[in-house]
Scaffold this motif. Structure first.
Motif, short mmCIF file in Angstrom:
data_model
loop_
_atom_site.label_atom_id
_atom_site.label_comp_id
_atom_site.label_asym_id
_atom_site.label_seq_id
_atom_site.Cartn_x
_atom_site.Cartn_y
_atom_site.Cartn_z
N ASN A 14 14.73 5.02 6.51
CA ASN A 14 15.17 4.35 5.27
C ASN A 14 14.93 2.84 5.33
OD1 ASN A 14 17.70 6.58 5.96
ND2 ASN A 14 16.44 6.87 4.13
N ALA A 15 13.73 2.46 5.76
CA ALA A 15 13.40 1.04 5.94
C ALA A 15 12.98 0.40 4.62
CB ALA A 15 12.30 0.88 6.98
N TYR A 16 13.56 -0.76 4.35
CA TYR A 16 13.22 -1.57 3.18
C TYR A 16 12.80 -2.96 3.67
CZ TYR A 16 15.58 1.72 -0.02
OH TYR A 16 15.95 2.83 -0.74
N LYS A 17 11.90 -3.60 2.94
CA LYS A 17 11.57 -5.00 3.21
C LYS A 17 11.40 -5.74 1.90
CE LYS A 17 10.79 -8.69 5.45
NZ LYS A 17 11.90 -9.33 6.19
N SER A 18 12.19 -6.80 1.76
CA SER A 18 12.14 -7.63 0.56
C SER A 18 11.83 -9.06 0.93
CB SER A 18 13.48 -7.58 -0.19
OG SER A 18 13.78 -6.26 -0.59
N PHE A 19 11.17 -9.76 0.02
CA PHE A 19 10.96 -11.21 0.12
C PHE A 19 11.58 -11.81 -1.13
CE2 PHE A 19 7.44 -9.30 2.50
CZ PHE A 19 7.57 -9.94 3.71
N GLY A 20 12.76 -12.39 -0.97
CA GLY A 20 13.48 -12.87 -2.14
C GLY A 20 13.86 -11.70 -3.04
N GLU A 21 13.46 -11.77 -4.30
CA GLU A 21 13.76 -10.71 -5.26
C GLU A 21 12.71 -9.61 -5.24
OE1 GLU A 21 16.58 -10.57 -7.13
OE2 GLU A 21 17.19 -12.30 -5.93
N SER A 22 11.64 -9.81 -4.49
CA SER A 22 10.53 -8.85 -4.49
C SER A 22 10.72 -7.81 -3.38
CB SER A 22 9.20 -9.58 -4.30
OG SER A 22 8.13 -8.67 -4.21
N GLU A 23 10.82 -6.56 -3.77
CA GLU A 23 10.98 -5.46 -2.82
C GLU A 23 9.59 -4.89 -2.51
OE1 GLU A 23 14.69 -2.59 -2.50
OE2 GLU A 23 13.26 -1.88 -4.01
N VAL A 24 9.09 -5.16 -1.31
CA VAL A 24 7.71 -4.80 -0.95
C VAL A 24 7.62 -3.40 -0.38
CG1 VAL A 24 5.71 -5.48 0.43
CG2 VAL A 24 7.17 -7.23 -0.60
N LEU A 25 8.55 -3.02 0.47
CA LEU A 25 8.61 -1.68 1.05
C LEU A 25 9.94 -1.04 0.71
CD1 LEU A 25 7.07 -2.36 4.59
CD2 LEU A 25 5.91 -1.38 2.59
N LYS A 26 9.91 0.26 0.38
CA LYS A 26 11.12 0.92 -0.14
C LYS A 26 11.34 2.26 0.54
CE LYS A 26 9.51 -0.93 -4.55
NZ LYS A 26 8.99 -0.58 -5.89
N ASP A 27 12.46 2.38 1.22
CA ASP A 27 12.95 3.67 1.72
C ASP A 27 11.89 4.43 2.52
OD1 ASP A 27 14.94 5.53 2.09
OD2 ASP A 27 14.45 6.65 0.26
N LEU A 28 11.27 3.76 3.48
CA LEU A 28 10.26 4.41 4.31
C LEU A 28 10.91 5.14 5.48
CD1 LEU A 28 7.41 1.75 4.59
CD2 LEU A 28 7.64 3.62 2.96
N SER A 29 10.56 6.41 5.63
CA SER A 29 11.04 7.22 6.75
C SER A 29 9.89 8.08 7.27
CB SER A 29 12.21 8.13 6.33
OG SER A 29 13.34 7.36 5.95
N PHE A 30 9.47 7.81 8.49
CA PHE A 30 8.46 8.64 9.13
C PHE A 30 8.44 8.32 10.62
CE2 PHE A 30 6.07 4.88 7.69
CZ PHE A 30 5.40 4.50 8.84
N CYS A 31 7.73 9.17 11.38
CA CYS A 31 7.64 9.00 12.83
C CYS A 31 6.18 9.15 13.25
CB CYS A 31 8.51 10.04 13.53
SG CYS A 31 8.53 9.91 15.33
N ILE A 32 5.74 8.32 14.18
CA ILE A 32 4.41 8.41 14.75
C ILE A 32 4.56 8.61 16.26
CG2 ILE A 32 2.26 7.15 15.21
CD1 ILE A 32 2.66 5.81 12.48
N GLU A 33 3.96 9.70 16.74
CA GLU A 33 4.13 10.08 18.13
C GLU A 33 3.07 9.44 19.03
OE1 GLU A 33 6.68 11.67 19.12
OE2 GLU A 33 7.47 12.42 17.20
N ALA A 34 3.34 9.45 20.32
CA ALA A 34 2.42 8.88 21.30
C ALA A 34 1.07 9.58 21.23
CB ALA A 34 3.00 9.01 22.71
N GLY A 35 0.00 8.77 21.22
CA GLY A 35 -1.35 9.30 21.24
C GLY A 35 -1.93 9.64 19.89
N GLU A 36 -1.15 9.53 18.83
CA GLU A 36 -1.67 9.85 17.50
C GLU A 36 -2.66 8.80 17.02
OE1 GLU A 36 0.40 11.94 14.08
OE2 GLU A 36 2.09 10.92 15.03
N ARG A 37 -3.60 9.23 16.19
CA ARG A 37 -4.50 8.34 15.48
C ARG A 37 -4.18 8.47 13.99
NH1 ARG A 37 -10.34 9.96 17.99
NH2 ARG A 37 -9.93 9.52 20.20
N VAL A 38 -3.68 7.42 13.41
CA VAL A 38 -3.20 7.47 12.03
C VAL A 38 -3.88 6.40 11.20
CG1 VAL A 38 -1.17 7.33 10.53
CG2 VAL A 38 -0.96 8.34 12.82
#
Length: 267
Positions: A14-38
């Protein structure tokens, strides 16, 4: 060292990132495992570069949690943060090399996380651990460019020098933010294949923010598509359809000539 957390190489909850009033990333949930190419794809302004900065702990989430290499990035300070960044290799689309330093010095910058300040300063005059730089440049087929200035190299060669720096750094994970956007498709394919080869040889996890969709197939196991700061879709490259790309890119679809991009044939 700060608190550890369980999970993969990267875990977002549930990661969010805002700069002031601007919400750039919203409600991100995922996992990346060792050795993956994404590969991470999406239209301009989707938040791809901001996501990479969160993963590399350059930025911290406004809310939610980002766990990188078992560490909650919100809680890291000082030496613990420095040690985490030491294990993350980052490749950008430009400004990878310091133009007034020779190739050997640019490559050896990958060792700065392990050297004292005194040794780093000495290396500017008498390159330390020269064997590492030579071996890394040999791996990227630029051994003869050891003493060249960056301005004497082509764009593709400069990216290879930056990859040699990653080899010297020996990170646990590599993040490449649009590393081939300024290269033609042939050189771009060479750089992506080289990154994948290096990741395999180092046993690394590799994430690439990719603008050139022709390079997806055969290089990546998973694709994460962002739109308006949210996960729009994720899955294997073979599951990407023309309709999905049209919906993802909207008005950019035709400008990027995505009708001409060959899609992987599914069995």
């Amino acid at each position: 060292m700060g608190p550890r957390a369980s999970g993969g190489i990267f875990t977002l909850q549930n990661a969010y990132k805002s700069f002031g009033e601007s919400e750039v990333l919203k409600d991100l949930s995922f996992c990346i495992e060792a050795g993956e190419r994404v590969a991470v794809i999406g239209p301009s302004g989707a938040g791809k570069t901001t996501l990479f900065r969160l993963l590399s702990a350059v930025l911290k989430p406004t809310s939610g949690q980002v766990t990188t290499l078992g560490r909650d990035t919100r809680r890291l300070r000082g030496r613990a943060l420095h040690r985490l960044r030491r294990d993350i290799g980052v490749l950008y689309q430009n400004d990878n090399l310091i133009p007034h330093l020779r190739v050997v010095h640019n490559v050896l910058m990958g060792r700065l996380g392990d050297w004292s300040l005194a040794r780093a300063l000495v290396s500017l005059f008498w390159p330390q651990e020269l064997h590492r730089a030579k071996a890394a440049l040999q791996q990227v087929e630029l051994a003869e460019k050891l003493w060249c200035m960056p301005g004497e190299l082509s764009g593709g060669q400069q990216q290879r020098v930056a990859i040699a720096r990653l080899i010297v750094q020996q990170p646990r994970v590599m993040l490449a933010d649009e590393p081939v956007s300024q290269l033609d498709i042939r050189l771009g394919r060479e750089i992506i294949e080289l990154l994948c080869s290096i990741a395999t040889s180092l046993g690394n996890t590799l994430l690439v923010n990719l603008h050139t969709l022709e390079l997806l197939h055969g290089n990546f196991e998973r694709v994460i598509a962002l739109r308006s700061g949210q996960i729009f879709w994720q899955g294997p490259p073979s599951a990407i359809t023309r309709e999905l790309l049209q919906e993802l890119y909207g008005a950019e679809y035709r400008a990027m000539h995505l009708d001409d991009v060959p899609l992987e044939q599914r069995a």
